[in-house]
Design a protein around this motif. Structure first.
Motif, mmCIF file in Angstrom:
data_model
loop_
_atom_site.group_PDB
_atom_site.id
_atom_site.type_symbol
_atom_site.label_atom_id
_atom_site.label_comp_id
_atom_site.label_asym_id
_atom_site.label_seq_id
_atom_site.Cartn_x
_atom_site.Cartn_y
_atom_site.Cartn_z
ATOM 1 N N PRO A 145 0.849 -1.186 0.000
ATOM 2 C CA PRO A 145 0.000 0.000 0.000
ATOM 3 C C PRO A 145 0.887 1.239 0.000
ATOM 4 C CG PRO A 145 -0.654 -1.521 1.727
ATOM 5 C CD PRO A 145 0.648 -2.005 1.200
ATOM 6 N N GLY A 168 3.839 -0.571 5.141
ATOM 7 C CA GLY A 168 4.837 0.404 5.542
ATOM 8 C C GLY A 168 4.306 1.286 6.660
ATOM 9 N N TYR A 225 5.970 5.029 9.109
ATOM 10 C CA TYR A 225 6.891 6.166 9.055
ATOM 11 C C TYR A 225 6.675 6.904 7.729
ATOM 12 C CZ TYR A 225 8.941 3.332 12.757
ATOM 13 O OH TYR A 225 9.105 2.575 13.899
ATOM 14 N N GLU A 226 7.761 7.278 7.020
ATOM 15 C CA GLU A 226 7.607 7.962 5.735
ATOM 16 C C GLU A 226 7.604 6.972 4.572
ATOM 17 O OE1 GLU A 226 6.559 10.888 7.353
ATOM 18 O OE2 GLU A 226 6.819 11.158 5.198
ATOM 19 N N VAL A 253 -0.131 0.071 -4.397
ATOM 20 C CA VAL A 253 -1.563 0.319 -4.564
ATOM 21 C C VAL A 253 -2.052 1.283 -3.485
ATOM 22 C CG1 VAL A 253 -3.839 -0.765 -4.641
ATOM 23 C CG2 VAL A 253 -1.848 -1.993 -5.519
ATOM 24 N N SER A 254 -2.877 2.243 -3.897
ATOM 25 C CA SER A 254 -3.395 3.244 -2.963
ATOM 26 C C SER A 254 -4.875 3.007 -2.697
ATOM 27 C CB SER A 254 -3.227 4.653 -3.550
ATOM 28 O OG SER A 254 -3.934 5.592 -2.749
ATOM 29 N N LEU A 255 -5.276 3.239 -1.435
ATOM 30 C CA LEU A 255 -6.690 3.081 -1.092
ATOM 31 C C LEU A 255 -7.495 4.263 -1.628
ATOM 32 C CD1 LEU A 255 -8.201 0.875 0.319
ATOM 33 C CD2 LEU A 255 -7.998 2.115 2.470
ATOM 34 N N GLY A 256 -6.856 5.410 -1.752
ATOM 35 C CA GLY A 256 -7.572 6.600 -2.228
ATOM 36 C C GLY A 256 -6.731 7.849 -2.010
ATOM 37 N N TYR A 258 -5.968 10.341 -0.102
ATOM 38 C CA TYR A 258 -5.847 10.940 1.228
ATOM 39 C C TYR A 258 -4.668 10.233 1.893
ATOM 40 C CZ TYR A 258 -8.819 6.858 1.398
ATOM 41 O OH TYR A 258 -9.342 5.606 1.162
ATOM 42 N N LEU A 282 -2.855 8.259 4.915
ATOM 43 C CA LEU A 282 -2.986 7.484 6.157
ATOM 44 C C LEU A 282 -1.626 7.455 6.856
ATOM 45 C CD1 LEU A 282 -4.981 4.511 4.566
ATOM 46 C CD2 LEU A 282 -5.930 6.384 5.940
HETATM 47 C C1 LIG Z 1 3.385 12.008 5.482
HETATM 48 N N1 LIG Z 1 3.720 10.678 4.960
HETATM 49 C C2 LIG Z 1 3.480 10.683 3.518
HETATM 50 C C3 LIG Z 1 3.819 9.359 2.903
HETATM 51 C C4 LIG Z 1 3.055 8.215 3.636
HETATM 52 C C5 LIG Z 1 3.292 8.253 5.114
HETATM 53 C C6 LIG Z 1 2.485 7.232 5.872
HETATM 54 N N2 LIG Z 1 2.590 5.885 5.286
HETATM 55 C C7 LIG Z 1 3.639 5.043 5.495
HETATM 56 C C8 LIG Z 1 3.392 3.870 4.784
HETATM 57 C C9 LIG Z 1 2.133 4.021 4.133
HETATM 58 C C10 LIG Z 1 1.377 3.203 3.286
HETATM 59 C C11 LIG Z 1 0.186 3.680 2.767
HETATM 60 C C12 LIG Z 1 -0.250 4.963 3.077
HETATM 61 C C13 LIG Z 1 -1.478 5.517 2.452
HETATM 62 N N3 LIG Z 1 -1.849 6.792 2.652
HETATM 63 N N4 LIG Z 1 -2.963 7.026 1.923
HETATM 64 C C14 LIG Z 1 -3.314 5.940 1.247
HETATM 65 N N5 LIG Z 1 -4.399 5.819 0.406
HETATM 66 C C15 LIG Z 1 -2.391 4.944 1.564
HETATM 67 C C16 LIG Z 1 -2.504 3.626 1.021
HETATM 68 N N6 LIG Z 1 -2.687 2.578 0.553
HETATM 69 C C17 LIG Z 1 0.476 5.777 3.948
HETATM 70 C C18 LIG Z 1 1.674 5.306 4.471
HETATM 71 C C19 LIG Z 1 2.944 9.615 5.639
#
Ligand SMILES: CN1CCC[C@H](Cn2ccc3ccc(-c4n[nH]c(N)c4C#N)cc32)C1
Length: 246
Positions: free
Chosen positions: A100, A126, A128-129, A148-151, A153, A155
């Motif tokens: 994700p 994942g 952290y960053e 793959v992204s859920l959407g 925004y 998380l």
């Molecule tokens: C500020 N940072 C920016 C980069 C991402 C950091 C948090 N993070 C770390 C691992 C990770 C995995 C997925 C997602 C995620 N966010 N939105 C979605 N639709 C996701 C999905 N699938 C977020 C994630 C926070």
């Protein structure tokens, strides 16, 4: 179908022990295995992150624990080929490893249908960053890798996304849902949003049920429901309408 999940929060996935997915696991239809990334660390503090090269805020997940964990899963799976679901799969015999990521392609019902046909999916959650890029590059040497992204925004990690994805494709795996008919007329399955539903009582707080639904006329009911789907899709998600209905 085998599903492996790599996370630093294994307890997060206790939710997969309940409801339909819990029964699918008990019935042996979906074999879900959760792996604590920290089990692959070697230091006293079980460290999984470090500062980013090039500077910047936050921490990045170290590649070593990921490489060791993913290798162990793929080596184990190589010795126990999982049974693919009925229907034609990708045709690529390599395992699928899904990470994700907000930088990934958006997960849709089509993705769920495709994943439901996979014999084995590994999910890497994942935090952290994010995860060191070389983990994706190294894994791609021996498996199909998808971000793959859920959407659209942000998380705090991948666990919520993986839970949603497993629910979305898990319910499509044959044998998981008792009545496969219920999978046909639902939002996004036929490209349209679902029609409104009603149940007893026929009158509630002065509100009645549409007469057609009480008529027993199945053809009229089906036509009304399809029209409701089109109207709702046009109002809420016009971009989903096929060109001829716009
Ligand atoms: C500020 N940072 C920016 C980069 C991402 C950091 C948090 N993070 C770390 C691992 C990770 C995995 C997925 C997602 C995620 N966010 N939105 C979605 N639709 C996701 C999905 N699938 C977020 C994630 C926070």
């Amino acid at each position: 179908m085998r599903v492996d999940i790599v996370t630093i929060f294994p307890e997060f996935f206790q939710v997969l022990d309940v409801s339909l997915l819990g029964k699918a696991r008990q019935d042996g239809i979906i074999d879900v295995r959760v792996h604590d990334l920290r089990d692959a660390t070697t230091d006293r503090h079980r460290t999984v992150d470090d500062t980013p090269y090039g500077g910047g805020a936050g921490m990045v997940m170290k590649p070593e624990p990921w490489g060791q964990t993913i290798d162990a899963i793929l080596d184990d799976a190589a010795g126990q080929p999982a049974v693919p679901a009925e229907g034609s799969g990708s045709g690529d015999a390599r395992p699928l490893v899904v990470f994700p990521s907000p930088a990934g392609t958006v997960f849709t019902q089509a993705t769920a249908r495709r994943y439901a046909l996979e014999p084995h999916i590994v999910f890497g959650c994942g935090r952290y960053e994010g995860i060191d890029q070389r983990v994706f590059d190294d894994t791609a040497e021996r498996a199909r890798v998808e971000l793959v992204s859920l959407g659209d925004y942000v998380l705090n990690g991948g666990e919520v996304a993986v839970t949603a994805m497993i629910e979305a494709f898990g319910r499509l795996v044959p044998g998981v849902v008792g009545n496969p008919e219920s999978l046909v007329e639902e939002s996004h399955e036929d490209g349209l949003l679902e029609y409104p539903s009603y149940t007893k009582p026929a009158l509630w707080r002065g509100r009645e049920v549409p007469d057609v639904l009480l008529s027993g006329h199945h053809a009229k009911i089906a036509a009304w429901r399809h029209e409701q789907q089109i109207e709702r899709t046009r109002r809420v998600r016009p971009e989903l309408l096929p060109p001829e209905l716009r």
